[in-house]
Design a protein around this motif. Sequence first.
Motif, PDB file in Angstrom:
ATOM      1  N   CYS A  66     -73.453  31.455 -14.803  1.00  0.00           N
ATOM      2  CA  CYS A  66     -73.042  30.049 -14.903  1.00  0.00           C
ATOM      3  C   CYS A  66     -73.987  29.153 -14.112  1.00  0.00           C
ATOM      4  CB  CYS A  66     -71.605  29.904 -14.393  1.00  0.00           C
ATOM      5  SG  CYS A  66     -70.933  28.235 -14.533  1.00  0.00           S
ATOM      6  N   THR A  71     -73.349  28.616 -20.292  1.00  0.00           N
ATOM      7  CA  THR A  71     -71.996  28.055 -20.297  1.00  0.00           C
ATOM      8  C   THR A  71     -70.935  29.082 -20.678  1.00  0.00           C
ATOM      9  OG1 THR A  71     -72.532  27.213 -22.503  1.00  0.00           O
ATOM     10  CG2 THR A  71     -72.656  25.662 -20.681  1.00  0.00           C
ATOM     11  N   ARG A  72     -71.302  30.115 -21.437  1.00  0.00           N
ATOM     12  CA  ARG A  72     -70.316  31.161 -21.745  1.00  0.00           C
ATOM     13  C   ARG A  72     -69.886  31.871 -20.473  1.00  0.00           C
ATOM     14  NH1 ARG A  72     -73.092  35.125 -25.624  1.00  0.00           N
ATOM     15  NH2 ARG A  72     -74.633  34.916 -23.962  1.00  0.00           N
ATOM     16  N   CYS A  74     -69.669  30.437 -17.626  1.00  0.00           N
ATOM     17  CA  CYS A  74     -68.748  29.514 -16.944  1.00  0.00           C
ATOM     18  C   CYS A  74     -67.332  29.722 -17.451  1.00  0.00           C
ATOM     19  CB  CYS A  74     -69.177  28.068 -17.170  1.00  0.00           C
ATOM     20  SG  CYS A  74     -70.814  27.661 -16.516  1.00  0.00           S
ATOM     21  N   GLN A 100     -66.849  21.897 -17.721  1.00  0.00           N
ATOM     22  CA  GLN A 100     -68.312  22.006 -17.740  1.00  0.00           C
ATOM     23  C   GLN A 100     -68.793  22.651 -19.047  1.00  0.00           C
ATOM     24  OE1 GLN A 100     -69.859  23.978 -14.241  1.00  0.00           O
ATOM     25  NE2 GLN A 100     -71.850  24.382 -15.181  1.00  0.00           N
ATOM     26  N   ALA A 101     -68.091  23.693 -19.476  1.00  0.00           N
ATOM     27  CA  ALA A 101     -68.474  24.365 -20.722  1.00  0.00           C
ATOM     28  C   ALA A 101     -68.182  23.490 -21.931  1.00  0.00           C
ATOM     29  CB  ALA A 101     -67.737  25.700 -20.844  1.00  0.00           C
ATOM     30  N   GLN A 104     -70.665  21.007 -22.899  1.00  0.00           N
ATOM     31  CA  GLN A 104     -71.843  21.592 -23.547  1.00  0.00           C
ATOM     32  C   GLN A 104     -71.488  22.181 -24.919  1.00  0.00           C
ATOM     33  OE1 GLN A 104     -74.978  21.357 -22.300  1.00  0.00           O
ATOM     34  NE2 GLN A 104     -74.052  20.095 -20.696  1.00  0.00           N
TER      35      GLN A 104
END
Length: 403
Positions: A66, A71-72, A74, A100-101, A104
Motif C-alpha cells: 500500500c 491500492t489493492r 490498501c 484511499q483505494a 483510485q
Amino acid sequence: MLVACAHSSSEEAAKSEAEEQLSTLYLRTCGGTRVEACFNRAGRHLKGDGLPKDEARAATLYELGCNGGDTRSCVGLGQLKEEGRGVAKDEAGAAKLYQQACEQNVGEGCGRLALLYGEGRGVEKRQDQAVHFFQLGCIHSDGLSCNNLGVLKLMGAFGLTQDVAGGMDLLVKACNAEVVSACLTMANEFQDGSRVRKDPELAVSYFRQACDLGSKTACERAALPGSAAVTATPEPAPSAEDGAKLAKIRGMCDAPGTGEVKGMACYLMGVAYEKGGSVKQNPGRATVFYKHACDNEVPEGCEAMRRMLGLTPEGAPRPEPKQSVLDSLRLNLPEPRPEPRPEPKQSVLESLRLDPARVKPARRVVPMATATVLDPVARLDAACRAGRANACTRLGLLRRWGM
C-alpha cells in the motif's frame, strides 16, 4: 544551462537509485521486483497457499504494498484492520484505507467503505453515503456493490424509492460477476413471485447458475420436484462449425456502432444463453444480450429483456423462436456492409444531365395506415409496402433467419 543539466542528471540518478533500492526490498520481502508481488505474497500467507499461514505477515506485506502505491494492498490491509486479524482492530483506519483505494477507482474499496457507512462502523452512520459508495463500487466493476445496491433498490431501503426493474438489472450484473448471493436472490424472487412475475423455470435456471458457482443449497433447490439434487454442469463442447458460427454472431454483436443487424445478432446470443444452445445455459448473460438487442431497436430484445427481469405479467404468452438456436447459427448471416464506392468520374456526371422531359417522376411514398393486426411480420410487411425502408430491412432479416 550546464548547471541545470547537471542538476537534472543528479535527480535522475537519485530516482534510479531509489527505484533500485525498492526493487531489492520487494525482491527480498515479497519475492518479486515489483510492488504487486507484495499483494500476491500476502494473499498466499492468508490462505496458507505454499507458504505458512500467517495473518500478521500478510498485514506487513499489505502495508508495504500500500505504501508503494498498490491500492489493492490498501484494501487488503483495510480488511485485516476492520476484522482485527494480524493487526489491532481499527475500523476508522480501515475506512481511510478503503477511501484511499476508492479514490483510485478500486471498486472493492468503495463497496467496503459503503458497508461501514451503512452500519456506522469507523465512520458516521449515513445511509446516503452508503448508497453513494455502492454506486461507485458498481461502476468500477465490484460485483458485491452491484448486489447490495440491487437489493436496496428492490426493497426500497436506505432512502431509495423502490425500483424493481433497476434492482433486478443490478442483480443480474452481480450474478454475472459470479456473486452467488445475487444469483440466489434472483432465483428466490422468481420462485416467490411477490415483486416480479412468478417463473419456476427461471428460478431453476438461476439456482443452477448458483450451483455452478459452488452453492450446495442452490444445487439442492435447482432439482425438479421428485428428482435428486443437480450437480455443477460442465461447459458444452459445440462442433467446430457451430462454434465458428456462434463466434461470428458474437463478433457482430460486440462490433462497434449501432444498427438492427447488430441488434439481431445480440438477440440470437441471448436466445443461445437462455436455451443453452452451444453454450452453457446462463439467464444472466441472456438478459444482458437481450438488453443490447433492445438498445439497438430490436423490439423482440426489449420484450425478452423485460421477461427475463420478471417485469411481464404472469400468464403472458412467451414467444419462442420458430427455429432452434443451432439452426439459426447455421444460416449465413449478412456480411459487413461493403466499403463505399469511389466517386464517379466527371464524364459520368455529365452524362446524367438528362432532358427534364425524359425524367420519370419520383415514386410517391404512401403513408402507412394504422395497423389493425398484432402479428409483427404482418405489420412489418405493411410498413415495407408503404415505403418504410427500415421495415423492409427488418423483414428481410427475419425471413432470412427463418424467425
